[in-house]
Design a protein around this motif. Structure first.
Motif, PDB file in Angstrom:
ATOM      1  N   UNK A  35      -1.707  -5.675 -30.605  1.00  0.00           N
ATOM      2  CA  UNK A  35      -0.933  -4.694 -29.842  1.00  0.00           C
ATOM      3  C   UNK A  35      -0.771  -3.384 -30.602  1.00  0.00           C
ATOM      4  N   UNK A  36      -0.383  -3.471 -31.877  1.00  0.00           N
ATOM      5  CA  UNK A  36      -0.144  -2.242 -32.631  1.00  0.00           C
ATOM      6  C   UNK A  36      -1.446  -1.540 -32.973  1.00  0.00           C
ATOM      7  N   UNK A  37      -2.518  -2.290 -33.230  1.00  0.00           N
ATOM      8  CA  UNK A  37      -3.818  -1.659 -33.453  1.00  0.00           C
ATOM      9  C   UNK A  37      -4.253  -0.886 -32.211  1.00  0.00           C
ATOM     10  N   UNK A  38      -3.946  -1.429 -31.025  1.00  0.00           N
ATOM     11  CA  UNK A  38      -4.315  -0.756 -29.778  1.00  0.00           C
ATOM     12  C   UNK A  38      -3.520   0.529 -29.561  1.00  0.00           C
ATOM     13  N   UNK A  42      -7.610   5.485 -33.800  1.00  0.00           N
ATOM     14  CA  UNK A  42      -8.647   5.167 -34.775  1.00  0.00           C
ATOM     15  C   UNK A  42      -8.939   3.678 -34.786  1.00  0.00           C
ATOM     16  N   UNK A  43      -9.726   3.241 -35.773  1.00  0.00           N
ATOM     17  CA  UNK A  43     -10.193   1.856 -35.818  1.00  0.00           C
ATOM     18  C   UNK A  43      -9.414   1.019 -36.827  1.00  0.00           C
ATOM     19  N   UNK A 234       1.072   6.031 -34.794  1.00  0.00           N
ATOM     20  CA  UNK A 234       0.692   4.889 -35.617  1.00  0.00           C
ATOM     21  C   UNK A 234      -0.691   5.118 -36.244  1.00  0.00           C
ATOM     22  N   UNK A 235      -0.826   4.666 -37.486  1.00  0.00           N
ATOM     23  CA  UNK A 235      -2.082   4.820 -38.222  1.00  0.00           C
ATOM     24  C   UNK A 235      -2.838   3.497 -38.219  1.00  0.00           C
ATOM     25  N   UNK A 236      -4.170   3.538 -38.064  1.00  0.00           N
ATOM     26  CA  UNK A 236      -4.944   2.285 -38.073  1.00  0.00           C
ATOM     27  C   UNK A 236      -4.816   1.569 -39.415  1.00  0.00           C
TER      28      UNK A 236
END
Length: 445
Positions: A35-38, A42-43, A234-236
């Motif tokens: 969820x937070x990565x989405x 960035x990747x 948020x940062x990847x």
């Protein structure tokens, strides 16, 4: 929703268990990492992700809302995020399968975005009330059309900008806390959650790791106040998911109750808000040693060496419940083989899990020869003192993965095989369960 035919199985005692095993990645951390990565721009890369049906439901939902999520040949997952505030309108209903965590946390995410989403689930999930999440998310301005009793299918219309709220949790629930905090990511101002009883803190740890402005204050009485500044960027991240302590509980208890067993379970997450089972088992006399204690991705981790032990019944303090709420079914199995009486209280939450776990465990344990009294908020179990349970019965899982695995373990300490009416639900959280138990020497028919 299509129905899958049940897959019954029988587990029986075959002697001491031994070997080294590694359980799948932590389910709570796996959900949150996707969820937070989405929501990061960035990747991000995720290693050790639990590839059970519940987490795959989260991945499918985040794809439906714009994230690019792929599994590499090396088992690592990559997520190209869309950024906070940029979730897309899903074209179809979000199918949550059996995952209450996916449903409640994603409701929080959607609530502060200008999109609508319909949530559907399987027969078990569709019985579980969502009102405890609907209440605070309605306060931020989201609108809901739910089935009777606040159940799925459910339509959520998000709002942007949402209203920041201060919300005191009426019951200890990491899912409700996390839903409010996730809604707060795209809400201007400060969102506060007041937590009278601390619950698992994976959301707070991971939100900080992704760069969210989050503060936690602890008052003298133990109350935690979590404050999140909204409109976050948020940062990847590179995430390594530790082994799930809930899943590790099953081979742990199996090794404790099968005479002569000596097992090592590698890479188990021991976050103090999740490790209550192991502390309670140690209080009961369990021989559990933490080897190579270390930190992975901000989470404490160790290898567990577990040897067969003479367990003694205890009165489990109610305040430990939030740190092991999912592990009580397997603790009940350990208590059924212990010397003396084990008393548990303060477990009302277990009645609204994938099944009513108090009734399901009491019914199943009685069927295989245990002495159990069910109370309004717990079980009282008089153990066998290490003597095998009678076994010889078929146990109803009520579509609950933890009930199925708990009774599979009980079968290893019974005179006659214990038959599980359906092992299919285990795919939601621990798809390699039967193979792992076989590798330690268990027998499955």
């Amino acid at each position: 929703m299509h129905q899958v035919a049940p897959t019954p199985a029988a587990f029986k005692s075959v002697g001491a268990l031994s070997g080294r095993v590694r359980v799948p990645g932590d389910k709570s951390i796996s959900h949150r990492s996707l969820m937070l990565s989405a929501l990061a721009v960035g990747e991000s890369r995720v290693e050790g992700l639990l590839e059970g049906e519940d987490v795959l439901a989260t991945a499918a939902a985040m794809r439906a809302m714009g994230a690019d999520i792929k599994r590499g040949d090396d088992g690592c997952w990559t997520v190209q995020g869309v950024g906070v505030g940029a979730l897309l309108q899903p074209a179809q209903a979000l199918d949550m399968g059996n995952s209450g965590t996916s449903t409640r946390l994603l409701m929080g995410l959607v609530a502060s975005h200008p999109i609508s989403a319909t949530f559907v689930g399987d027969a078990s999930l569709s019985k579980r009330p969502m009102n405890r999440v609907i209440e605070p998310l309605s306060q931020i301005g989201a609108e809901f059309s739910a089935s009777p009793g606040g159940r799925l299918p459910l339509m959520l219309r998000g709002i942007c900008p949402a209203v920041p709220i201060e919300y005191r949790l009426p019951v200890a629930s990491a899912q409700v806390k996390s839903a409010v905090l996730l809604a707060g990511l795209n809400t201007p101002g400060i969102t506060r959650v007041i937590e009278p009883v601390p619950t698992r803190d994976h959301s707070e740890r991971m939100l900080r790791g992704f760069g969210a402005d989050l503060m936690v204050e602890q008052e003298a009485d133990g109350t935690r106040i979590i404050a999140l500044r909204g409109e976050a960027e948020l940062r990847p991240q590179q995430i390594v998911v530790p082994g799930d302590p809930s899943s590790a509980g099953f081979p742990t208890v199996a090794a404790l109750i099968v005479p002569g067993s000596d097992v090592v379970i590698e890479n188990v997450g021991l976050n103090p808000t999740r490790a209550g089972l192991y502390e309670v088992l140690r209080q009961m006399g369990a021989d559990i040693t933490y080897l190579d204690q270390r930190e992975v991705g901000g989470e404490p981790v160790a290898d567990l060496r577990v040897r067969a032990s003479t367990l003694k019944g205890i009165e489990v303090p109610p305040d430990v419940a939030p740190s092991m709420i999912d592990e009580f079914p397997i603790l009940f199995v350990a208590a059924a083989l212990a010397e003396g009486r084990t008393v548990t209280r303060g477990l009302e939450e277990l009645r609204v899990k994938e099944s009513d776990r108090l009734s399901a465990m009491a019914e199943g344990l009685r069927a295989i020869g245990a002495r159990v009294e069910e109370t309004e908020d717990g079980l009282i179990i008089d153990g066998t003192g290490g003597e095998p349970l009678a076994g010889g019965a078929t146990v109803a899982t009520h579509l609950d993965h933890r009930i199925a695995m708990s009774f599979a373990v009980a079968g290893l300490a019974a005179r006659d095989a214990v038959t599980i009416d359906d092992m299919g639900p285990v795919q939601t959280s621990f798809p390699i369960f039967t193979d792992l138990m076989r590798s330690l020497g268990a027998e499955l028919r």
